[in-house]
Design a protein around this motif. Sequence first.
Motif, PDB file in Angstrom:
ATOM      1  N   PRO A  21     -20.753   0.190 -10.281  1.00 42.35           N
ATOM      2  CA  PRO A  21     -19.471  -0.448  -9.948  1.00 42.35           C
ATOM      3  C   PRO A  21     -18.992  -1.366 -11.073  1.00 42.35           C
ATOM      4  N   HIS A  22     -17.706  -1.270 -11.378  1.00 38.27           N
ATOM      5  CA  HIS A  22     -17.097  -2.165 -12.367  1.00 38.27           C
ATOM      6  C   HIS A  22     -15.582  -2.130 -12.203  1.00 38.27           C
ATOM      7  N   GLY A  23     -14.953  -3.197 -12.591  1.00 38.56           N
ATOM      8  CA  GLY A  23     -13.498  -3.298 -12.515  1.00 38.56           C
ATOM      9  C   GLY A  23     -12.888  -3.253 -13.904  1.00 38.56           C
ATOM     10  N   ILE A  24     -11.589  -3.344 -13.970  1.00 35.72           N
ATOM     11  CA  ILE A  24     -10.888  -3.376 -15.250  1.00 35.72           C
ATOM     12  C   ILE A  24     -11.009  -4.792 -15.795  1.00 35.72           C
ATOM     13  N   THR A  25     -11.567  -4.927 -17.001  1.00 39.01           N
ATOM     14  CA  THR A  25     -11.723  -6.256 -17.596  1.00 39.01           C
ATOM     15  C   THR A  25     -10.623  -6.550 -18.609  1.00 39.01           C
ATOM     16  N   GLU A  26     -10.100  -5.514 -19.239  1.00 44.01           N
ATOM     17  CA  GLU A  26      -8.993  -5.661 -20.180  1.00 44.01           C
ATOM     18  C   GLU A  26      -7.873  -4.734 -19.742  1.00 44.01           C
ATOM     19  N   TRP A  27      -6.723  -4.901 -20.298  1.00 42.18           N
ATOM     20  CA  TRP A  27      -5.599  -4.011 -20.065  1.00 42.18           C
ATOM     21  C   TRP A  27      -5.151  -4.000 -18.597  1.00 42.18           C
ATOM     22  N   GLN A  28      -5.184  -5.145 -17.927  1.00 47.21           N
ATOM     23  CA  GLN A  28      -4.808  -5.184 -16.516  1.00 47.21           C
ATOM     24  C   GLN A  28      -3.356  -4.775 -16.279  1.00 47.21           C
ATOM     25  N   TRP A  29      -2.509  -4.870 -17.275  1.00 41.95           N
ATOM     26  CA  TRP A  29      -1.099  -4.531 -17.127  1.00 41.95           C
ATOM     27  C   TRP A  29      -0.864  -3.019 -17.105  1.00 41.95           C
ATOM     28  N   VAL A  30      -1.824  -2.239 -17.563  1.00 36.97           N
ATOM     29  CA  VAL A  30      -1.620  -0.798 -17.701  1.00 36.97           C
ATOM     30  C   VAL A  30      -1.344  -0.117 -16.359  1.00 36.97           C
ATOM     31  N   PRO A  31      -2.121  -0.371 -15.301  1.00 34.74           N
ATOM     32  CA  PRO A  31      -1.787   0.293 -14.027  1.00 34.74           C
ATOM     33  C   PRO A  31      -0.389  -0.055 -13.510  1.00 34.74           C
ATOM     34  N   VAL A  32       0.067  -1.268 -13.769  1.00 37.04           N
ATOM     35  CA  VAL A  32       1.425  -1.653 -13.367  1.00 37.04           C
ATOM     36  C   VAL A  32       2.444  -0.862 -14.181  1.00 37.04           C
TER      37      VAL A  32
END
Length: 132
Positions: A111-122
């Motif tokens: 398991p892991h989440g997005i640590t960088e580039w959080q704006w990309v899914p938006v």
Amino acid sequence: MSQSSHSGHSGAGAIIAALGANLGIAVLKFLAFALTRSSSMLAEGIHSVADSGNQVLLLLGGRASRKQADEEHPFGYGRNRYIYAFIVSIIIFALGGLFALYEGFEKLHDPHGITEWQWVPVAVLVGSILLE
């Protein structure tokens, strides 16, 4: 032009437009996956490719259903449209289910989440809205 042939052409136009939009959305999602390594973006990209395949099969079914009646099919090929639509639904269910199972097992294992580039899914969401 008869009503049935006109509606067939406009239906094909809508399917082609949806195909173009889904391919564009798939590109956005795969780019997002490449940047973020987000499994949800990969799953969504595969979903959009599957949707694109659906449109291709529906176009093929529509084309096949317009073939003239012959000795082997005296009532024509009109029902081919339903056969292709059925194949589409089976493919979506099978591929979607198998990929969801794979991703579920992978996330349980690592398991892991997005640590960088959080704006990309938006950005993908906004781009998808515009393409739709």
